[in-house]
Scaffold this active site. Structure first.
Site, PDB file in Angstrom:
ATOM      1  N   SER A 124       2.707   7.711 -15.774  1.00  0.00           N
ATOM      2  CA  SER A 124       2.132   9.045 -15.691  1.00  0.00           C
ATOM      3  C   SER A 124       0.826   9.063 -16.485  1.00  0.00           C
ATOM      4  O   SER A 124       0.033   8.127 -16.411  1.00  0.00           O
ATOM      5  CB  SER A 124       3.139  10.076 -16.216  1.00  0.00           C
ATOM      6  OG  SER A 124       2.631  11.385 -16.123  1.00  0.00           O
ATOM      7  N   ASP A 141       0.876  -1.166   0.000  1.00  0.00           N
ATOM      8  CA  ASP A 141       0.000   0.000   0.000  1.00  0.00           C
ATOM      9  C   ASP A 141       0.915   1.218   0.000  1.00  0.00           C
ATOM     10  O   ASP A 141       1.650   1.435   0.973  1.00  0.00           O
ATOM     11  CB  ASP A 141      -0.897  -0.013   1.241  1.00  0.00           C
ATOM     12  CG  ASP A 141      -1.887   1.146   1.290  1.00  0.00           C
ATOM     13  OD1 ASP A 141      -1.640   2.180   0.632  1.00  0.00           O
ATOM     14  OD2 ASP A 141      -2.895   1.029   2.003  1.00  0.00           O
ATOM     15  N   TYR A 150      -5.839  15.861 -10.341  1.00  0.00           N
ATOM     16  CA  TYR A 150      -5.157  14.758 -11.022  1.00  0.00           C
ATOM     17  C   TYR A 150      -3.999  15.288 -11.860  1.00  0.00           C
ATOM     18  O   TYR A 150      -2.878  14.773 -11.801  1.00  0.00           O
ATOM     19  CB  TYR A 150      -6.155  13.995 -11.886  1.00  0.00           C
ATOM     20  CG  TYR A 150      -5.552  12.828 -12.637  1.00  0.00           C
ATOM     21  CD1 TYR A 150      -4.897  11.800 -11.967  1.00  0.00           C
ATOM     22  CD2 TYR A 150      -5.661  12.750 -14.034  1.00  0.00           C
ATOM     23  CE1 TYR A 150      -4.351  10.730 -12.651  1.00  0.00           C
ATOM     24  CE2 TYR A 150      -5.127  11.678 -14.726  1.00  0.00           C
ATOM     25  CZ  TYR A 150      -4.475  10.674 -14.032  1.00  0.00           C
ATOM     26  OH  TYR A 150      -3.933   9.609 -14.735  1.00  0.00           O
ATOM     27  N   LYS A 156       0.080  14.574 -11.549  1.00  0.00           N
ATOM     28  CA  LYS A 156       0.859  13.999 -12.644  1.00  0.00           C
ATOM     29  C   LYS A 156       1.914  14.978 -13.168  1.00  0.00           C
ATOM     30  O   LYS A 156       2.994  14.559 -13.591  1.00  0.00           O
ATOM     31  CB  LYS A 156      -0.075  13.549 -13.779  1.00  0.00           C
ATOM     32  CG  LYS A 156      -0.929  12.336 -13.423  1.00  0.00           C
ATOM     33  CD  LYS A 156      -0.080  11.125 -13.056  1.00  0.00           C
ATOM     34  CE  LYS A 156      -0.928   9.880 -12.831  1.00  0.00           C
ATOM     35  NZ  LYS A 156      -0.108   8.686 -12.470  1.00  0.00           N
TER      36      LYS A 156
END
Length: 276
Positions: free
Chosen positions: A132, A54, A146, A150
């Site tokens: 990516s 994790d 998001y 990235k």
């Protein structure tokens, strides 16, 4: 000697498909996931070792790497695939979800790399492949968090590639466009569960129309992305970025690179403003 790869986020989608792809090509695979006890698909192949990792729990990162080395003797390639997309309006996104987006997509990657670097340095070789997205190179409405995660991953990976080159440790980035995995469905569910601020409704409707116009396009399969990851791991080239996507995605990437900055921004605005 067989090569060994460790893949994060191997319970579904690109991660699981990549585990199968590398195993089929004779690699030892350490397929990691948050809940390995639920896995029923990968556990029948002797060269795939399933264990818990994790990326938000550093102790599981260290344990998975150690268990993988004990199982196969060494690790040659790390694929940082675990990730998800926080979609929706920034103002309605709770702080804990903002932090989770970066914990998984950025800090989890960093922690996993930091944990494996001593092994790579000791064997004087290694390869890191970070998954990516096109959203790490260009943006669209409703994916501010998001994209931010990235973009951070892209900058980190590029700079890290210089830092590790003299140690014979490679860093590569794979940038998929939209894929046929369940990634978008998971992200969409999180968007739908967020509170509503009516002032944004007009914009959300227009942005939604933009995404709807893209939904019928042919998307890259997880198998196609896995093939690109395999290429990055085996081609022996000093290439930093590997891109895979449909025609629309490739055009967006080309626009981001070739157009003057404001012209590109105006082009994106026009893509959804026509629905307002």
């Amino acid at each position: 000697m067989k090569k060994t790869i460790l893949i994060t986020g191997a319970s579904s989608g690109i991660g699981k498909t990549s585990a199968k792809h590398f195993a089929a090509h004779g690699w030892n695979v350490i397929a990691t996931m948050r809940n390995p006890e639920k896995e029923q698909d990968l556990n029948n192949q002797e060269n795939i070792f399933i264990t818990r990792l994790d990326v938000q729990k550093q102790e599981t990162i260290q344990a998975a790497i150690q268990q993988g080395i004990e199982k196969f003797g060494h690790i040659d390639v790390l694929v940082n695939n675990a990730g998800y997309g926080e979609f929706g309006i920034f103002e309605t996104t709770p702080e804990d979800q903002v932090k989770t987006q970066f914990d998984i997509n950025v800090f989890g990657v960093m922690d996993t790399i930091r944990a494996i670097l001593p092994h790579f340095r000791a064997k004087k070789s290694g390869m890191i492949i970070n998954i990516s997205s096109g959203a790490g190179k260009f943006t669209l409405p409703l994916i501010s968090l998001y994209s931010a995660s990235k973009f951070a991953l892209e900058g980190f990976s590029e700079s890290l590639s210089f830092e590790l080159a003299d140690l014979n440790i490679g860093v590569k980035i794979v940038e998929p466009g939209g894929t046929t995995t369940n990634f978008g469905a998971v992200s969409g569910e999180k968007f739908a569960a967020k509170p509503v601020i009516e002032d944004y409704n007009h914009f959300i409707g227009a942005a939604g129309q933009l995404f709807a116009s893209l939904s019928g396009q042919q998307l890259a399969t997880a198998e196609a992305v896995a093939s690109v990851i395999y290429e990055a791991a085996t081609d022996g080239k000093d290439t930093l970025r590997y891109v895979i996507g449909n025609e629309d995605f490739n055009q967006r990437m080309a626009n981001r690179h070739s157009l003057p900055d404001q012209e590109y921004v105006d082009l994106i605005k026009e893509s959804y403003k026509k629905y307002l």
